[in-house]
Design a protein around this motif. Structure first.
Motif, short mmCIF file in Angstrom:
data_model
loop_
_atom_site.label_atom_id
_atom_site.label_comp_id
_atom_site.label_asym_id
_atom_site.label_seq_id
_atom_site.Cartn_x
_atom_site.Cartn_y
_atom_site.Cartn_z
N VAL A 1 1.31 -1.28 -0.06
CA VAL A 1 -0.17 -0.34 0.41
C VAL A 1 0.39 1.34 -0.58
O VAL A 1 1.62 2.09 1.15
CB VAL A 1 -0.71 -0.11 1.07
N GLU A 2 0.61 2.20 -1.10
CA GLU A 2 1.43 3.35 -1.05
C GLU A 2 0.84 4.39 -0.73
O GLU A 2 0.12 5.27 -2.23
CB GLU A 2 2.09 2.94 -2.70
N PRO A 3 0.87 4.83 0.54
CA PRO A 3 0.25 6.57 0.37
C PRO A 3 1.11 7.80 -0.28
O PRO A 3 2.56 7.55 -0.04
CB PRO A 3 0.28 6.70 1.88
N GLY A 4 0.79 8.69 -0.94
CA GLY A 4 0.90 9.96 -0.48
C GLY A 4 0.64 10.90 0.66
O GLY A 4 0.84 10.18 1.55
N LEU A 5 0.27 12.00 -0.05
CA LEU A 5 0.54 12.77 1.66
C LEU A 5 -0.48 12.55 2.37
O LEU A 5 -1.85 12.17 2.05
CB LEU A 5 -0.07 14.33 1.04
N ALA A 6 -0.67 12.12 3.28
CA ALA A 6 -1.13 11.37 4.80
C ALA A 6 -0.95 12.55 6.18
O ALA A 6 0.46 12.14 5.77
CB ALA A 6 -1.07 10.13 4.91
N GLU B 1 -1.46 2.60 -4.99
CA GLU B 1 -0.99 4.10 -4.69
C GLU B 1 -2.37 4.86 -4.83
O GLU B 1 -3.43 4.93 -5.54
CB GLU B 1 -0.10 3.98 -6.28
N VAL B 2 -2.53 5.49 -3.51
CA VAL B 2 -3.34 6.73 -3.51
C VAL B 2 -2.85 7.34 -3.03
O VAL B 2 -1.03 8.16 -1.91
CB VAL B 2 -3.98 5.66 -2.58
N MET B 3 -3.47 9.02 -3.73
CA MET B 3 -2.80 10.20 -2.80
C MET B 3 -4.05 10.52 -3.22
O MET B 3 -5.06 10.28 -3.45
CB MET B 3 -2.16 10.63 -4.11
N PRO B 4 -4.20 12.03 -1.89
CA PRO B 4 -5.89 12.99 -2.25
C PRO B 4 -5.74 13.63 -3.43
O PRO B 4 -4.42 13.51 -4.14
CB PRO B 4 -5.23 14.16 -1.37
N VAL B 5 -7.04 13.73 -3.57
CA VAL B 5 -7.26 14.43 -4.95
C VAL B 5 -6.59 15.96 -5.59
O VAL B 5 -6.03 16.15 -6.74
CB VAL B 5 -8.89 14.97 -5.41
N GLY B 6 -5.98 15.92 -4.00
CA GLY B 6 -5.15 17.59 -4.53
C GLY B 6 -3.54 17.52 -4.55
O GLY B 6 -2.87 18.21 -4.69
N GLN B 7 -2.95 15.75 -4.58
CA GLN B 7 -1.76 15.86 -5.09
C GLN B 7 -1.70 15.12 -6.83
O GLN B 7 -2.71 14.29 -6.77
CB GLN B 7 -0.90 14.76 -3.58
N THR C 1 -4.37 21.75 2.18
CA THR C 1 -4.57 20.93 1.61
C THR C 1 -5.52 20.00 2.43
O THR C 1 -5.90 20.70 3.88
CB THR C 1 -3.24 20.28 1.35
N GLN C 2 -6.50 19.17 1.78
CA GLN C 2 -7.32 18.29 2.74
C GLN C 2 -6.09 16.34 2.53
O GLN C 2 -6.94 15.87 1.02
CB GLN C 2 -8.56 17.82 1.65
N PRO C 3 -5.21 16.35 2.73
CA PRO C 3 -4.90 15.38 2.38
C PRO C 3 -5.24 14.31 3.36
O PRO C 3 -6.45 13.91 3.89
CB PRO C 3 -3.36 15.27 4.05
N LEU C 4 -4.62 12.97 3.25
CA LEU C 4 -5.19 11.74 3.61
C LEU C 4 -4.87 10.82 4.94
O LEU C 4 -3.87 11.74 5.29
CB LEU C 4 -4.27 10.21 3.16
N PRO D 1 -5.15 8.45 8.74
CA PRO D 1 -4.77 7.19 9.03
C PRO D 1 -5.76 6.82 8.56
O PRO D 1 -5.95 5.21 8.28
CB PRO D 1 -4.35 7.30 9.68
N GLU D 2 -7.36 6.39 8.48
CA GLU D 2 -9.05 6.33 8.73
C GLU D 2 -8.40 5.83 7.22
O GLU D 2 -9.11 4.80 7.33
CB GLU D 2 -10.13 6.61 9.24
N ASP D 3 -8.30 6.59 5.87
CA ASP D 3 -8.42 6.25 4.64
C ASP D 3 -7.25 4.81 4.38
O ASP D 3 -8.25 4.16 4.02
CB ASP D 3 -7.50 7.91 4.07
N ILE D 4 -5.91 5.24 4.58
CA ILE D 4 -5.10 4.42 4.75
C ILE D 4 -6.19 2.84 5.41
O ILE D 4 -5.53 1.89 5.03
CB ILE D 4 -3.83 4.66 5.30
N ALA D 5 -6.37 3.00 6.58
CA ALA D 5 -7.02 1.59 7.22
C ALA D 5 -7.70 0.56 6.32
O ALA D 5 -7.98 -0.03 6.45
CB ALA D 5 -7.48 2.09 8.87
N ASP D 6 -9.16 1.54 6.08
CA ASP D 6 -9.77 1.58 5.38
C ASP D 6 -9.46 0.44 3.82
O ASP D 6 -9.86 -0.50 3.89
CB ASP D 6 -11.15 2.45 4.78
#
Length: 252
Positions: A179-184, A235-241, A207-210, A212-217
């Protein structure tokens, strides 16, 4: 029978959020982290609903990792899911000004610690012909940025190691996901800037970052896909990144 998840770095951020997410769905939990007080509080919170075995652990200590896994109570011993979450970034200086101790700590935690935990758990999964390893990587393992030097390199290792595990485990029914998060927003930047709250807050300003609950989901979804499905990478990023443009020096 309840499934058993072992989550490293469970005392904050993604790890704590994953613990709560899996507990909400009745999973038995094994939680470890370096901060005893936070570990005790999380165990108290979650043990009201699910069985929890918690112990302090620094994943950089191979002997301690092996001893902890060998000492798991019998009712926790058959781990179905390992979430390799323990990891960190330190500093944002260019390579020529970085602190070598910071580099070594990132390598010891993000690479060696992940390897120690994986190697301690994996033989049991293979013997039982079931199990899932979910590694917490980063988009920094694919996309370089100034100051990312060794942190990004460690996460590139995690990405490739995850794929190579899949190759080795073909035919065992043990699954592997990166699991590869971006800005969190978690304690990530606070740790990176060694407690400097102002610098950490600037990372997320406007910004509206990711969360922890998003990654847990996402981790929970990957872990609960049907057994014949392996999610290789997320691979997951917030829409603002988005992806950075190529850098060009115009100083002649």
């Amino acid at each position: 029978m309840s499934q058993i998840a072992l989550i490293t770095g469970a005392t904050s951020g993604f790890g704590a959020a994953c613990a709560r997410r899996f507990a909400a769905h009745g999973w038995t939990l094994i939680l470890c982290g370096r901060r005893q007080d936070r570990l005790d509080a999380l165990r108290t919170e979650l043990a009201a609903t699910v069985p929890v075995h918690a112990f302090p652990l620094d994943v950089r200590d191979e002997t301690a990792v092996n001893a902890a896994i060998a000492a798991l109570p019998i009712e926790f011993a058959e781990v179905d899911l390992l979430v390799n979450n323990a990891g960190l970034a330190l500093g944002l200086e260019p390579a020529q000004r970085c602190d070598m101790e910071d580099w070594q700590r990132m390598i010891d935690t993000n690479i060696k610690g992940l390897l120690y935990c994986t190697r301690a758990i994996l033989p049991g999964m293979v013997a039982r012909q079931r199990g899932h390893i979910i590694n917490i990587g980063s988009v920094a393992g694919s996309y370089p940025y100034p100051g990312g030097n060794v942190y990004g390199a460690t996460k590139a290792f995690v990405k490739q190691f995850s794929l190579n595990l899949r190759a080795d485990l073909l035919g065992t029914r043990v699954r592997v996901t990166n699991v590869e998060p971006g800005l969190a927003e978690s304690e990530f930047s606070l740790v990176r800037f060694k407690g400097d709250r102002d610098k950490a807050d600037q990372t997320y300003q406007g910004t509206q970052p990711l969360r922890p609950e998003d990654i847990a989901d996402i981790v929970y979804w990957a872990a609960t896909c049907p057994a014949h499905i392996n999610i290789n990478r997320i691979e997951v990023m917030p829409v603002g990144q988005a992806f950075a443009p190529f850098a060009i020096s115009r100083d002649g």
